[in-house]
Structure formats: C-alpha cells, structure tokens
Design a protein around this motif. Sequence first.
Motif, PDB file in Angstrom:
ATOM      1  N   ILE A  52      18.147  27.863  37.514  1.00  0.00           N
ATOM      2  CA  ILE A  52      18.066  27.459  38.916  1.00  0.00           C
ATOM      3  C   ILE A  52      19.073  28.242  39.759  1.00  0.00           C
ATOM      4  N   LEU A  53      20.312  28.360  39.270  1.00  0.00           N
ATOM      5  CA  LEU A  53      21.336  29.097  40.013  1.00  0.00           C
ATOM      6  C   LEU A  53      20.953  30.564  40.188  1.00  0.00           C
ATOM      7  N   ALA A  54      20.131  31.075  39.293  1.00  0.00           N
ATOM      8  CA  ALA A  54      19.636  32.443  39.422  1.00  0.00           C
ATOM      9  C   ALA A  54      18.442  32.547  40.355  1.00  0.00           C
ATOM     10  N   GLY A  55      18.048  31.411  40.944  1.00  0.00           N
ATOM     11  CA  GLY A  55      16.938  31.418  41.891  1.00  0.00           C
ATOM     12  C   GLY A  55      15.569  31.397  41.256  1.00  0.00           C
ATOM     13  N   ARG A  56      15.502  30.977  39.987  1.00  0.00           N
ATOM     14  CA  ARG A  56      14.218  30.929  39.286  1.00  0.00           C
ATOM     15  C   ARG A  56      13.819  29.473  39.057  1.00  0.00           C
ATOM     16  N   PHE A  57      12.646  29.117  39.540  1.00  0.00           N
ATOM     17  CA  PHE A  57      12.160  27.746  39.483  1.00  0.00           C
ATOM     18  C   PHE A  57      10.837  27.704  38.718  1.00  0.00           C
ATOM     19  N   ASP A  58      10.612  26.615  37.982  1.00  0.00           N
ATOM     20  CA  ASP A  58       9.303  26.360  37.371  1.00  0.00           C
ATOM     21  C   ASP A  58       8.477  25.529  38.334  1.00  0.00           C
ATOM     22  N   VAL A  59       7.349  26.090  38.775  1.00  0.00           N
ATOM     23  CA  VAL A  59       6.477  25.387  39.724  1.00  0.00           C
ATOM     24  C   VAL A  59       5.050  25.456  39.189  1.00  0.00           C
ATOM     25  N   SER A 102       2.034  26.358  37.310  1.00  0.00           N
ATOM     26  CA  SER A 102       1.729  27.481  36.418  1.00  0.00           C
ATOM     27  C   SER A 102       2.685  28.654  36.604  1.00  0.00           C
ATOM     28  N   LEU A 103       3.516  28.614  37.641  1.00  0.00           N
ATOM     29  CA  LEU A 103       4.521  29.660  37.840  1.00  0.00           C
ATOM     30  C   LEU A 103       5.768  29.287  37.052  1.00  0.00           C
ATOM     31  N   ARG A 104       6.094  30.071  36.056  1.00  0.00           N
ATOM     32  CA  ARG A 104       7.258  29.785  35.226  1.00  0.00           C
ATOM     33  C   ARG A 104       8.374  30.750  35.608  1.00  0.00           C
ATOM     34  N   ALA A 105       9.548  30.198  35.860  1.00  0.00           N
ATOM     35  CA  ALA A 105      10.711  30.998  36.267  1.00  0.00           C
ATOM     36  C   ALA A 105      10.367  31.876  37.462  1.00  0.00           C
ATOM     37  N   ALA A 106       9.680  31.271  38.433  1.00  0.00           N
ATOM     38  CA  ALA A 106       9.284  32.016  39.635  1.00  0.00           C
ATOM     39  C   ALA A 106      10.524  32.359  40.460  1.00  0.00           C
ATOM     40  N   GLU A 107      10.556  33.580  40.989  1.00  0.00           N
ATOM     41  CA  GLU A 107      11.696  34.056  41.773  1.00  0.00           C
ATOM     42  C   GLU A 107      11.605  33.481  43.186  1.00  0.00           C
ATOM     43  N   LEU A 108      12.211  32.303  43.386  1.00  0.00           N
ATOM     44  CA  LEU A 108      12.210  31.688  44.705  1.00  0.00           C
ATOM     45  C   LEU A 108      13.419  32.093  45.536  1.00  0.00           C
ATOM     46  N   GLY A 109      14.400  32.699  44.915  1.00  0.00           N
ATOM     47  CA  GLY A 109      15.606  33.115  45.613  1.00  0.00           C
ATOM     48  C   GLY A 109      16.681  32.040  45.590  1.00  0.00           C
ATOM     49  N   TRP A 110      17.871  32.447  45.998  1.00  0.00           N
ATOM     50  CA  TRP A 110      18.983  31.490  46.036  1.00  0.00           C
ATOM     51  C   TRP A 110      19.699  31.601  47.375  1.00  0.00           C
ATOM     52  N   PRO A 111      19.592  30.572  48.206  1.00  0.00           N
ATOM     53  CA  PRO A 111      18.694  29.422  48.042  1.00  0.00           C
ATOM     54  C   PRO A 111      17.261  29.810  48.377  1.00  0.00           C
ATOM     55  N   PRO A 112      16.288  28.980  48.014  1.00  0.00           N
ATOM     56  CA  PRO A 112      14.889  29.304  48.299  1.00  0.00           C
ATOM     57  C   PRO A 112      14.583  29.260  49.790  1.00  0.00           C
ATOM     58  N   ARG A 113      13.434  29.839  50.118  1.00  0.00           N
ATOM     59  CA  ARG A 113      12.860  29.637  51.451  1.00  0.00           C
ATOM     60  C   ARG A 113      11.983  28.397  51.335  1.00  0.00           C
ATOM     61  N   GLU A 117      15.227  19.810  40.864  1.00  0.00           N
ATOM     62  CA  GLU A 117      16.264  20.730  40.402  1.00  0.00           C
ATOM     63  C   GLU A 117      17.663  20.205  40.700  1.00  0.00           C
ATOM     64  N   LEU A 118      17.809  19.396  41.737  1.00  0.00           N
ATOM     65  CA  LEU A 118      19.130  18.820  42.028  1.00  0.00           C
ATOM     66  C   LEU A 118      19.606  17.949  40.878  1.00  0.00           C
ATOM     67  N   VAL A 119      18.685  17.216  40.284  1.00  0.00           N
ATOM     68  CA  VAL A 119      19.046  16.366  39.148  1.00  0.00           C
ATOM     69  C   VAL A 119      19.464  17.231  37.959  1.00  0.00           C
ATOM     70  N   THR A 120      18.744  18.319  37.716  1.00  0.00           N
ATOM     71  CA  THR A 120      19.108  19.206  36.607  1.00  0.00           C
ATOM     72  C   THR A 120      20.516  19.759  36.794  1.00  0.00           C
ATOM     73  N   LEU A 121      20.821  20.223  38.003  1.00  0.00           N
ATOM     74  CA  LEU A 121      22.168  20.734  38.272  1.00  0.00           C
ATOM     75  C   LEU A 121      23.216  19.633  38.119  1.00  0.00           C
ATOM     76  N   ALA A 122      22.883  18.433  38.599  1.00  0.00           N
ATOM     77  CA  ALA A 122      23.833  17.320  38.486  1.00  0.00           C
ATOM     78  C   ALA A 122      24.034  16.913  37.036  1.00  0.00           C
ATOM     79  N   GLN A 123      22.975  16.958  36.225  1.00  0.00           N
ATOM     80  CA  GLN A 123      23.130  16.680  34.794  1.00  0.00           C
ATOM     81  C   GLN A 123      24.056  17.705  34.142  1.00  0.00           C
ATOM     82  N   ALA A 124      23.858  18.984  34.491  1.00  0.00           N
ATOM     83  CA  ALA A 124      24.703  20.038  33.907  1.00  0.00           C
ATOM     84  C   ALA A 124      26.160  19.832  34.309  1.00  0.00           C
TER      85      ALA A 124
END
Length: 662
Positions: free
Chosen positions: A59-66, A68-79, A120-127
């Motif tokens: 997530i911090l690298a700007g890659r999100f699973d959405v 069928s899109l796996r590790a899609a480059e949404l940017g950091w932060p996304p648009r 993704e906020l929950v994932t970051l908070a868990q980490a």
Amino acid sequence: MGAGEIAHRVGDAIRMRLQARGVGLARPAPARQTYGQPWVPQLPRPAQPQAYVAAAEQILAGRFDVFSLRAAELGWPPRWNRDPRTGIEAPLVNGKMLNYRDEQLVGDIKYLWEPNRHLELVTLAQAWHLTGEARYAEGVRTLLDSWLQQCPYPQGPNWTSSLELAIRLMNWSMAWHLLGGAASPLFYGSEGAAFRERWLESVYRHCHFIAGYFSRHSSANNHLFGELAGLHIAALTWPCWNDSAAWLAQTSAELETQALLQNGKDGVNREQAVYYQHEVADMMLLCYLVGRANGLRRSAAYMERLEQLLEFLAALMDVGGQLPAIGDADDALLVRWNQQPHWNVYRSLLATGAVLFGRPDFKAKAGPFDDKSLWLLGEDGARRYARMASVRQPPCQAYREGGYYILGCDFDQPSEVRLVADAGPLGYLAIAAHGHADALALTLSVAGQPMLIDPGTYAYHTQKKWRDYFRGTQAHNTLQVDGLDQSESGGNFLWLRKATARCEAWHSDARCDSLTASHDGYLRLADPLLHRRRIEFLKDSLSIVIEDIIECEASHEIALSWHFDPACRVVLENGVVRVSTGPATLTLSMENGAAVPRLVCGAEQPPLGWSAPCFDTKVATHTVVWSEKIQGNTSRRTRIELVLNQSKQQTQTFIEGERLEN
C-alpha cells in the motif's frame, strides 16, 4: 412504485437540489472529547505478522488490490476520484446530482468506489499495531488527508451512495481503534490535534449524509442494513455530537427490525444470494461486537437470527468447504481483517460463530481458527475455540421459507454427495436486485469437489452482455424456454415480471431424497407454459433422476443446460456426457426425447460456457445443452450416475489437505 415510495423519492430529489445550492448541508459543531471502546478489551497479535507488514508495504508503494486488478499502480496517495480500471476521472460536482451509472462520465463505478471504502487504512493500522513502526500510522494520515482534500463534502463520486459512506465509516472506526483511539500518536501536538479535528469533522458529515439518505422502500435491502450498521458503529465510536444519541437510538431500533425483515426464520437471507448472506451476517456480527463493548446488547431475536444465518451457510457448505455461488456476489469485504492466503470467508464466519454461540458443529465445518476471528474475538476467543470439541452433525435439508432443499448422503464425510436445489423466490422486495433467474436450478458437489455449478456473477454496472448472461436462466442448471429468461429484467439491478417458484412435495428417508417443485415464470407467454421439475436422489446407487415436465398447448423451443466446474474433464460420447474429477466420475444422459446434446466451452456470441470464480474474472468451462422444439405437454428425463474414484481414506486425505490449505 406505490404512493409512499413516490413521495419518498420526490422528497429526496428536492433535498438533493436544495443541498446542491448549499441548503441543509452538515454544519458540525466542535466535537466533544468522548469516545467509544474497541470491540475487544485487548487487541490481539496474530502469530505471523509478516503478511500484514507485506500488505502494508504494498500500500505504501501505491499498489492496491482492486477486484481483478492485483497490485494496481494507484499512486501514493491515489487519485481518489479516478476509476483505476478505465482511467476516467469523475467530476467534482454535487455527489447526489452525479449520474454514477454513466460509464462515460465516471468509468466503472464499482472499481472507483472500492479503494474509497478505505480497507487499506485497516491494513496499515494493523501493521502499526503489530510492529510499532511509525510510517504505517503516518501512511494512514497521508491517505486520509489526501482523501479529505480530493473529496470535499459533498462533491464527487464518493458522496453519492450512503452505503459507500457507511462502509468507509466502519473501516475508519476499526483503524481508529487499531491506531490507539484518541490516545494515538497521530494526534500528538497541535498538528496531530488539527488532523484529528479534520477527521472528526468528516465523520460527522458522513453520519449526517447517511441519516438523510437511507435506502428505503424497494431499495431497503442489504444497502439499508449496511447504512444502518455504518451509522450505528460511528455513533458508538464517536459519540461526540448532540446528534450522536439520536443516530444511535434510531439505528439500534432499525437494525433489530431489519435483521428480522431481511432474513427468514429458517436462516435464509431474502436476497437469495449466498455472498450477500455472508455480508449481512458480517454486518450483524460487527454491530453486535461493537455494541457489546460499549454496553449495548442486542435482543435474543437478533442473535437467534444471526445464528440461523450461519446454520444455513453451514448447511450449504460441502465437505471441501465450498458453497454454491447462488445469486449475485461482488467479493466485497466490510473490513479486510485477514491476510492469510486462500482464506475462506464462510469458514471464518463459522469459526467466529462457534465461539459466540457455543456450536461444536460450526467448528467442525470451520477448521482452524482464522486471523479474522482472532482480530474480532481476541486471544480469549482463540482459547475458547481451542477448548471446544468439534462435532459433525447432519444438516437440515429443507429450508421451506427460503426455498432451498439439500439432497444427498454421507454429509460431511469423504464420500459426501451434496445437491442443492432452488425452489425459492427470485429475490427481495420489488426490484429483487441481487437475485438470478435460476428457479428450479441445482448444483452438485461430490466428495468435496463441485461438479454441477452455478457459474456466478462476473459483472455489475458495466458489460451489459455479461451481466445479462450470468444472471440469466441459461447460465443455470435449469430449463430455458423460447430463449427467454424466466423473469423479465428491467436493468442491472431490477427485475420486472418475476418467476415464483414453489415446492409441491419434499421427502427424505434412508433410501432416497426427492423434491417436486414448479415455477410460473413462463405463464406470461402467449401460450402459457408451466415448468415443473422432479428431482430424485437414490442413495444406494448414487443415481440422480431429474424429470422436467412442461405443461403447454403450442410449440416452444426448450434448452436444458448443465454447467460443469472448470476443474472437471468433460467428454461427450454418443449422446452421453462423461465427467471426471479427482475424487469422482459422473455420466449424464437424457433418457427420452430426440434432442442431441452439444458441448460448449467459452463461446462469446452468444455467451455460453463460462464460470466467474470471482468478481470481474471469468474462465471458460464446459456447458452441455439439450435443445429441441416441443409441441404441447412434454416430459424430459435426465439421469446422472455417480462413481467415487477414491477410497474413503484417500478422499479424507484430499479433503483434509484442502482444509489445511484454506
């Protein structure tokens, strides 16, 4: 629509136009420094945090699973207003005035909305909770601040649907507590205090928006339940304003009412969609846990209905842990608790339910205690689960209110045969939004391997050809007449004329299970036609006989389809279908009639021979179709013969391996 719904929608339209001019918008007062308790007294720590750290790093690298899109480059932060699938950026106009169904304007709204639910906020908070590394908490602040800046209230696609706001609030609540609540390091100093105020101001506006735009009347399905749940959890987490008490009182009462309205006494969710049954059960569970932690108890009726929902899911689950894909499914999660590979949402619910309700039979179906259950119930829940016995028991086979019947033998044993037949309603309320035209369809699993399947969903708002196919009659193991669906579609989430199915006879004993049911969907034809189906499973011989009876006067084209799991090897020889998998083989033949079967795999025009294992993903699979022209009353009999290929010991090893992997 009735007069009440028309008046309601006119009122909504007036409110929308006034708010577009700035009238009636949320004006938050300063938040009181009063906050709710987390859902468990002490947040747990899974034994293997590496998966959460890896997911957070992605997530911090700007890659999100959405989807069928796996590790899609949404940017950091996304648009945040950009559809990651098409690249279309939706305009920042008043959200309630934005036509989010216009693909040219917003792209695929399902893909745009998904990252904005903020799982993704929950994932970051868990980490952060597991490692204490500040950059994960800072990642939460970066995402939230960018979202607040790019999505100003009430502008753009993320201020259109109350359900989307409600799910975002749920994830905000969980992330808030995982980050330490009001005592989080994120809120230290003047800069941290300012960030907290920005966040709370948006929380208030979310709550105000949802309270003004509940899904009512024909739309009062899982959307309404989710909206109530999101506002309820927010009011418990942040009781910071005078309005909070009213929101809590309203949602507490309505959640109780809707839990009983939307879910039948037999435990079948009235949307007639298995995945949505999981989602509603998840909503009920989260509301219960957060309420309990804050001194709010659910009624006995509410808890009983939740337990019944889990009972039905357990009854549908085959010995390999799989359920038929009946009705719509979008793979959505309220909160992404779990990062374990091959995680099973249904087994997870049953593991949690085993602890909550003291159900050893749920544990037998669930297998190992999963990470989601650990996050929800804490270490105490894990200890209670470990002490609990695991006891298999035969499922209830007749769900008369929901209209599902389970035929078979050796349930939850290595040699299991589990056939699920649908003689239920199309869906819930006037629009029946998430139901499929699948009356009298059936699915078949043998020794934990699906063989005859419901192909699933694939598409929602876009790709009309595929949306129509996967929810249509020919995509199910039933009879289609004159190339028409049993029910008449009025749009992606609207059915107009609806087939009504009913059980005429049900019998089960040690020798056989049998069901006779009919539906009236084709009585709308110029020559009214009634379809009746008799299904008989003979337990000693492992034979299934399906008799389709057509009552009519004139001539009609009929097509009888059988859809096989992609793992099956399917061969058509001299009019007989031979199917093999690891644990079983199957032969399927029609005993009467002149129709010649055809084998189709991955046809595009028209679509046929597909399975959608998950949302927006389809794979070619084998479908066998018997088509012919009939005249007047007709009966066609299909016979299925099953043979188990493996010994019971081999099959048990296979199933237990699958259980451990999942």
